[in-house]
Design a protein around this motif. Sequence first.
Motif, short mmCIF file in Angstrom:
data_model
loop_
_atom_site.label_atom_id
_atom_site.label_comp_id
_atom_site.label_asym_id
_atom_site.label_seq_id
_atom_site.Cartn_x
_atom_site.Cartn_y
_atom_site.Cartn_z
N GLU A 192 0.83 -1.15 0.25
CA GLU A 192 -0.06 -0.05 -0.06
C GLU A 192 0.84 1.40 -0.21
O GLU A 192 1.59 1.34 0.84
N HIS A 227 -3.22 8.21 -11.41
CA HIS A 227 -2.87 8.98 -9.77
C HIS A 227 -3.47 10.37 -10.14
O HIS A 227 -3.41 11.24 -11.33
N HIS A 264 -0.59 9.23 -3.37
CA HIS A 264 -0.86 8.09 -2.63
C HIS A 264 -2.45 7.53 -2.73
O HIS A 264 -2.86 6.57 -2.14
N GLU A 265 -3.24 8.46 -2.93
CA GLU A 265 -4.74 8.45 -2.82
C GLU A 265 -5.38 9.39 -3.67
O GLU A 265 -4.90 10.51 -3.98
N THR A 266 -6.47 8.98 -4.10
CA THR A 266 -7.39 9.81 -4.99
C THR A 266 -8.63 10.21 -4.21
O THR A 266 -9.43 9.34 -3.99
N THR A 295 -12.48 8.35 -1.06
CA THR A 295 -11.17 8.13 -1.20
C THR A 295 -10.71 6.82 -1.94
O THR A 295 -11.14 5.82 -1.38
N THR A 296 -9.71 7.01 -2.80
CA THR A 296 -9.30 5.33 -3.43
C THR A 296 -7.63 5.56 -3.07
O THR A 296 -7.06 6.55 -3.27
N LYS A 297 -7.25 4.53 -2.30
CA LYS A 297 -5.81 4.26 -1.85
C LYS A 297 -5.36 3.66 -3.32
O LYS A 297 -5.67 2.92 -4.04
N TRP A 298 -3.81 3.86 -3.20
CA TRP A 298 -3.27 3.31 -4.37
C TRP A 298 -2.29 2.28 -4.00
O TRP A 298 -1.75 2.32 -2.77
N ARG A 323 1.89 4.56 1.18
CA ARG A 323 1.38 5.37 2.12
C ARG A 323 1.79 7.00 2.12
O ARG A 323 1.34 7.71 2.77
N SER A 372 -7.43 -3.84 -4.03
CA SER A 372 -6.66 -3.75 -2.61
C SER A 372 -6.28 -5.18 -1.86
O SER A 372 -5.80 -5.08 -0.79
N PRO A 376 -5.23 0.86 -8.22
CA PRO A 376 -6.37 1.43 -7.57
C PRO A 376 -7.08 0.67 -6.46
O PRO A 376 -7.59 -0.44 -7.09
#
Length: 307
Positions: A15, A112, A125-127, A141-144, A17, A78, A57
């Motif tokens: 992940e 991104h 690192h997040e969208t 929020t979408t984490k990458w 961060r 994820s 994503p």
Amino acid sequence: MEARPMTEIQQVLWELRMDYIGHPYYVSGNAILHALGQQLDPETHATLSASHGVFVPGQFGQFPDEHSQSGAKPYLGSGLPDVEAYDDLFIQRQASHAWLLDSRARDALNTHDLRVHGGNPTLAHETIMGRREDQQGQQRTTKWYIHAYLHANDPEVLPLDEDTLEGHQFGGKRNYGYGEVALKDTRMLDLDTLDYSRLEGAETYLIELVTPFVLESEYPAVNDRSVPWWWTESSENLRFRQEKILEHREVFDLRTVDHGQIVQYCGDRPVETAKNGLTRVGSHSRYGFGELRLKPLENRHQNSTDR
């Protein structure tokens, strides 16, 4: 300790961060190996090879038709989906993220956000996407994540333990905290136990370049290569990319066939070629270059019969 077969790979999902400064499509296998080398003894590190780490994503998705599973899955990006067949390996290896649901904002979620810190463009690192006032919650929020896999010449090296896979940073300006990752998931896979039946009996096969294929390298004692004979395309019909690797604090330029291109396969061993493409072919394959995916085209006679 029982030795593992050398056909095993270790999938790793990190992940992201902190924002990342570096290549916009992937974290190179070269960078991943350098990071792991800080926690491994030289002998162990010398046996390892690393794929490029593809950005993924952490979104809902739907398994593609060629996957052994079907239907939609929450947060498909994820975690590490089960792998039973050859095509299952690639769901998180394509920058287009074709598995994203059509109901989602695909054009916004398959790349991104860009942020600028101190004059440096970074990959977020997040969208974070806003929502209408009448919808629950004000934002989504979408984490990458970063998907990669390792293999080793010594069957006793893998799997690397979780402590070895934790605490890494990738990309530029790491001393300022950029590129920090946390281990999300990891698992071992034996390539010989996968189902390759979809690759059998097709009239025509295509090859997708998942990562660039190296033709020329400034690194000492590396032989330059031509376009492989088992590709029907000649160099005049291909797109090229300049890449770099870092070794012993020195940068070496590479001339590569760019990733994402499709060429026709004219060999006669599709399953063997597919397996070799997973552990990569050509120069600097240890650093993630030369990853290939074989794709069968449906038999035309079968299609006409079905109609």
